[in-house]
Design a protein around this motif. Structure first.
Motif, PDB file in Angstrom:
ATOM      1  N   LYS A 264     -11.557  -1.265  -0.303  1.00  0.00           N
ATOM      2  CA  LYS A 264     -10.750  -0.366  -1.021  1.00  0.00           C
ATOM      3  C   LYS A 264      -9.920   0.475   0.192  1.00  0.00           C
ATOM      4  O   LYS A 264      -8.559   0.826  -0.103  1.00  0.00           O
ATOM      5  CB  LYS A 264     -11.533   0.659  -1.614  1.00  0.00           C
ATOM      6  CG  LYS A 264     -12.258   0.462  -2.667  1.00  0.00           C
ATOM      7  CD  LYS A 264     -13.354   1.728  -3.129  1.00  0.00           C
ATOM      8  CE  LYS A 264     -14.055   1.215  -4.316  1.00  0.00           C
ATOM      9  NZ  LYS A 264     -15.003   2.329  -4.849  1.00  0.00           N
ATOM     10  N   ARG A 265      -9.972   0.706   1.538  1.00  0.00           N
ATOM     11  CA  ARG A 265      -9.364   1.190   2.477  1.00  0.00           C
ATOM     12  C   ARG A 265      -8.123   0.207   2.922  1.00  0.00           C
ATOM     13  O   ARG A 265      -7.212   0.676   3.356  1.00  0.00           O
ATOM     14  CB  ARG A 265     -10.236   1.674   3.655  1.00  0.00           C
ATOM     15  CG  ARG A 265     -10.909   3.041   3.355  1.00  0.00           C
ATOM     16  CD  ARG A 265     -11.860   3.171   4.415  1.00  0.00           C
ATOM     17  NE  ARG A 265     -12.236   4.667   4.299  1.00  0.00           N
ATOM     18  CZ  ARG A 265     -12.393   5.471   5.245  1.00  0.00           C
ATOM     19  NH1 ARG A 265     -11.828   5.075   6.385  1.00  0.00           N
ATOM     20  NH2 ARG A 265     -12.580   6.614   5.117  1.00  0.00           N
ATOM     21  N   ALA A 266      -8.506  -1.299   2.806  1.00  0.00           N
ATOM     22  CA  ALA A 266      -7.836  -2.026   3.070  1.00  0.00           C
ATOM     23  C   ALA A 266      -6.479  -2.326   2.047  1.00  0.00           C
ATOM     24  O   ALA A 266      -5.272  -2.754   2.797  1.00  0.00           O
ATOM     25  CB  ALA A 266      -8.203  -3.594   3.141  1.00  0.00           C
ATOM     26  N   ALA A 267      -6.364  -1.589   1.045  1.00  0.00           N
ATOM     27  CA  ALA A 267      -5.416  -1.716  -0.008  1.00  0.00           C
ATOM     28  C   ALA A 267      -4.268  -0.837   0.823  1.00  0.00           C
ATOM     29  O   ALA A 267      -3.202  -1.037   0.321  1.00  0.00           O
ATOM     30  CB  ALA A 267      -5.904  -1.022  -1.030  1.00  0.00           C
ATOM     31  N   PHE A 268      -4.788   0.196   1.639  1.00  0.00           N
ATOM     32  CA  PHE A 268      -3.472   0.982   2.109  1.00  0.00           C
ATOM     33  C   PHE A 268      -3.005   0.214   3.576  1.00  0.00           C
ATOM     34  O   PHE A 268      -2.009   0.956   4.102  1.00  0.00           O
ATOM     35  CB  PHE A 268      -4.120   2.316   2.435  1.00  0.00           C
ATOM     36  CG  PHE A 268      -4.344   3.331   1.196  1.00  0.00           C
ATOM     37  CD1 PHE A 268      -3.439   3.463   0.608  1.00  0.00           C
ATOM     38  CD2 PHE A 268      -5.666   3.813   1.308  1.00  0.00           C
ATOM     39  CE1 PHE A 268      -3.529   4.407  -0.538  1.00  0.00           C
ATOM     40  CE2 PHE A 268      -5.919   4.500   0.013  1.00  0.00           C
ATOM     41  CZ  PHE A 268      -4.963   4.698  -0.824  1.00  0.00           C
ATOM     42  N   LYS A 269      -3.602  -0.810   3.809  1.00  0.00           N
ATOM     43  CA  LYS A 269      -2.900  -1.304   5.281  1.00  0.00           C
ATOM     44  C   LYS A 269      -1.311  -1.679   5.344  1.00  0.00           C
ATOM     45  O   LYS A 269      -0.902  -1.135   6.193  1.00  0.00           O
ATOM     46  CB  LYS A 269      -3.513  -2.665   5.435  1.00  0.00           C
ATOM     47  CG  LYS A 269      -3.665  -3.304   6.864  1.00  0.00           C
ATOM     48  CD  LYS A 269      -4.321  -4.319   7.117  1.00  0.00           C
ATOM     49  CE  LYS A 269      -4.280  -4.876   8.659  1.00  0.00           C
ATOM     50  NZ  LYS A 269      -5.224  -5.562   9.125  1.00  0.00           N
ATOM     51  N   PRO A 270      -0.674  -1.992   4.286  1.00  0.00           N
ATOM     52  CA  PRO A 270       0.746  -2.320   4.297  1.00  0.00           C
ATOM     53  C   PRO A 270       1.397  -1.006   4.361  1.00  0.00           C
ATOM     54  O   PRO A 270       2.414  -0.815   5.129  1.00  0.00           O
ATOM     55  CB  PRO A 270       0.980  -3.057   2.810  1.00  0.00           C
ATOM     56  CG  PRO A 270      -0.327  -3.805   2.596  1.00  0.00           C
ATOM     57  CD  PRO A 270      -1.288  -2.805   3.121  1.00  0.00           C
ATOM     58  N   ILE A 271       1.136   0.051   3.412  1.00  0.00           N
ATOM     59  CA  ILE A 271       1.941   1.117   3.411  1.00  0.00           C
ATOM     60  C   ILE A 271       1.397   1.980   4.802  1.00  0.00           C
ATOM     61  O   ILE A 271       2.567   2.574   5.248  1.00  0.00           O
ATOM     62  CB  ILE A 271       1.449   2.094   2.365  1.00  0.00           C
ATOM     63  CG1 ILE A 271       2.306   3.362   2.073  1.00  0.00           C
ATOM     64  CG2 ILE A 271       0.090   2.733   2.258  1.00  0.00           C
ATOM     65  CD1 ILE A 271       3.897   2.844   2.171  1.00  0.00           C
ATOM     66  N   LYS A 272       0.210   2.088   5.486  1.00  0.00           N
ATOM     67  CA  LYS A 272       0.099   2.519   6.638  1.00  0.00           C
ATOM     68  C   LYS A 272       0.954   1.966   7.536  1.00  0.00           C
ATOM     69  O   LYS A 272       1.585   2.937   8.717  1.00  0.00           O
ATOM     70  CB  LYS A 272      -1.258   2.386   7.060  1.00  0.00           C
ATOM     71  CG  LYS A 272      -2.404   3.281   6.309  1.00  0.00           C
ATOM     72  CD  LYS A 272      -3.894   3.186   6.396  1.00  0.00           C
ATOM     73  CE  LYS A 272      -4.304   2.365   7.675  1.00  0.00           C
ATOM     74  NZ  LYS A 272      -5.804   2.165   7.719  1.00  0.00           N
ATOM     75  N   ALA A 273       1.143   0.782   7.735  1.00  0.00           N
ATOM     76  CA  ALA A 273       2.164   0.058   8.753  1.00  0.00           C
ATOM     77  C   ALA A 273       3.542   0.764   8.599  1.00  0.00           C
ATOM     78  O   ALA A 273       4.156   0.988   9.623  1.00  0.00           O
ATOM     79  CB  ALA A 273       2.039  -1.354   8.577  1.00  0.00           C
ATOM     80  N   LYS A 274       3.763   0.942   7.536  1.00  0.00           N
ATOM     81  CA  LYS A 274       5.113   1.306   7.232  1.00  0.00           C
ATOM     82  C   LYS A 274       5.566   2.923   7.565  1.00  0.00           C
ATOM     83  O   LYS A 274       6.438   3.112   8.290  1.00  0.00           O
ATOM     84  CB  LYS A 274       5.732   1.208   5.709  1.00  0.00           C
ATOM     85  CG  LYS A 274       5.845  -0.270   5.215  1.00  0.00           C
ATOM     86  CD  LYS A 274       6.272  -0.420   3.869  1.00  0.00           C
ATOM     87  CE  LYS A 274       6.469  -1.784   3.361  1.00  0.00           C
ATOM     88  NZ  LYS A 274       6.868  -1.906   2.077  1.00  0.00           N
ATOM     89  N   LEU A 275       4.423   3.636   7.293  1.00  0.00           N
ATOM     90  CA  LEU A 275       4.620   4.978   7.575  1.00  0.00           C
ATOM     91  C   LEU A 275       4.360   5.132   9.113  1.00  0.00           C
ATOM     92  O   LEU A 275       5.100   6.028   9.574  1.00  0.00           O
ATOM     93  CB  LEU A 275       3.112   5.942   7.033  1.00  0.00           C
ATOM     94  CG  LEU A 275       3.345   5.861   5.349  1.00  0.00           C
ATOM     95  CD1 LEU A 275       2.034   6.258   4.847  1.00  0.00           C
ATOM     96  CD2 LEU A 275       4.655   6.864   4.990  1.00  0.00           C
ATOM     97  N   PHE A 276       3.492   4.278   9.714  1.00  0.00           N
ATOM     98  CA  PHE A 276       3.352   4.428  11.366  1.00  0.00           C
ATOM     99  C   PHE A 276       4.873   3.799  11.952  1.00  0.00           C
ATOM    100  O   PHE A 276       5.315   4.626  12.809  1.00  0.00           O
ATOM    101  CB  PHE A 276       2.301   3.233  11.659  1.00  0.00           C
ATOM    102  CG  PHE A 276       2.320   3.436  13.228  1.00  0.00           C
ATOM    103  CD1 PHE A 276       1.525   4.392  13.879  1.00  0.00           C
ATOM    104  CD2 PHE A 276       2.811   2.473  13.786  1.00  0.00           C
ATOM    105  CE1 PHE A 276       1.262   4.324  15.230  1.00  0.00           C
ATOM    106  CE2 PHE A 276       2.740   2.401  15.266  1.00  0.00           C
ATOM    107  CZ  PHE A 276       1.985   3.324  16.085  1.00  0.00           C
ATOM    108  N   ASN A 277       5.521   3.071  11.462  1.00  0.00           N
ATOM    109  CA  ASN A 277       6.748   2.655  11.972  1.00  0.00           C
ATOM    110  C   ASN A 277       7.663   3.722  11.899  1.00  0.00           C
ATOM    111  O   ASN A 277       8.708   3.832  12.523  1.00  0.00           O
ATOM    112  CB  ASN A 277       7.303   1.321  11.476  1.00  0.00           C
ATOM    113  CG  ASN A 277       6.422   0.006  11.655  1.00  0.00           C
ATOM    114  OD1 ASN A 277       5.915   0.155  12.783  1.00  0.00           O
ATOM    115  ND2 ASN A 277       6.315  -0.834  11.088  1.00  0.00           N
TER     116      ASN A 277
END
Length: 123
Positions: free
Chosen positions: A67-80
């Motif tokens: 469930k937490r991995a579903a956010f992995k792509p958006i977390k990378a974008k937010l971090f960048n």
């Protein structure tokens, strides 16, 4: 006619039982993760040695990890983009934009992606 009535009652009962099963599964997963919440798991540390790289993380179930991995792509974008964010337990992405806090549950990962595209992709 009696057969149709019996069938209708059984279909309603099956629907009720399926809903109860889903609620119990969700409750069981929550209880499992809460019991693991304060435990740490050591990754990458050989048992026979105290040296090498190590990573400490919370011990969570594989279902919650997915469930937490579903956010992995958006977390990378937010971090960048330099956007401050964090995950709340169990799987809620929280971020602040223009002094307002936004929260997205794991089932709303697509909504978080849309929010990012609307507010940050033009930057």
């Amino acid at each position: 006619m009696e057969t149709c009535d019996r069938l209708d009652r059984m279909e309603k009962r099956v629907g009720t039982l399926e809903k109860a099963k889903e609620e119990l599964l969700a409750k069981m997963e929550d209880l499992e993760n809460r019991s693991r919440r304060n435990k740490l798991r050591v990754i990458g540390l050989p048992e026979e040695k105290a040296r090498g790289s190590q990573l400490l993380c919370r011990d969570i179930s594989s279902a919650l990890s997915k469930k937490r991995a579903a956010f992995k792509p958006i977390k990378a974008k937010l971090f960048n983009k330099g956007v401050w964010f964090f995950l709340r337990y169990p799987a809620v992405l929280c971020l602040t934009h223009q002094k307002k806090e936004y929260r997205f549950k794991c089932v709303d990962a697509a909504a978080a992606e849309s929010f990012f595209n609307e507010h940050f992709s033009a930057d």
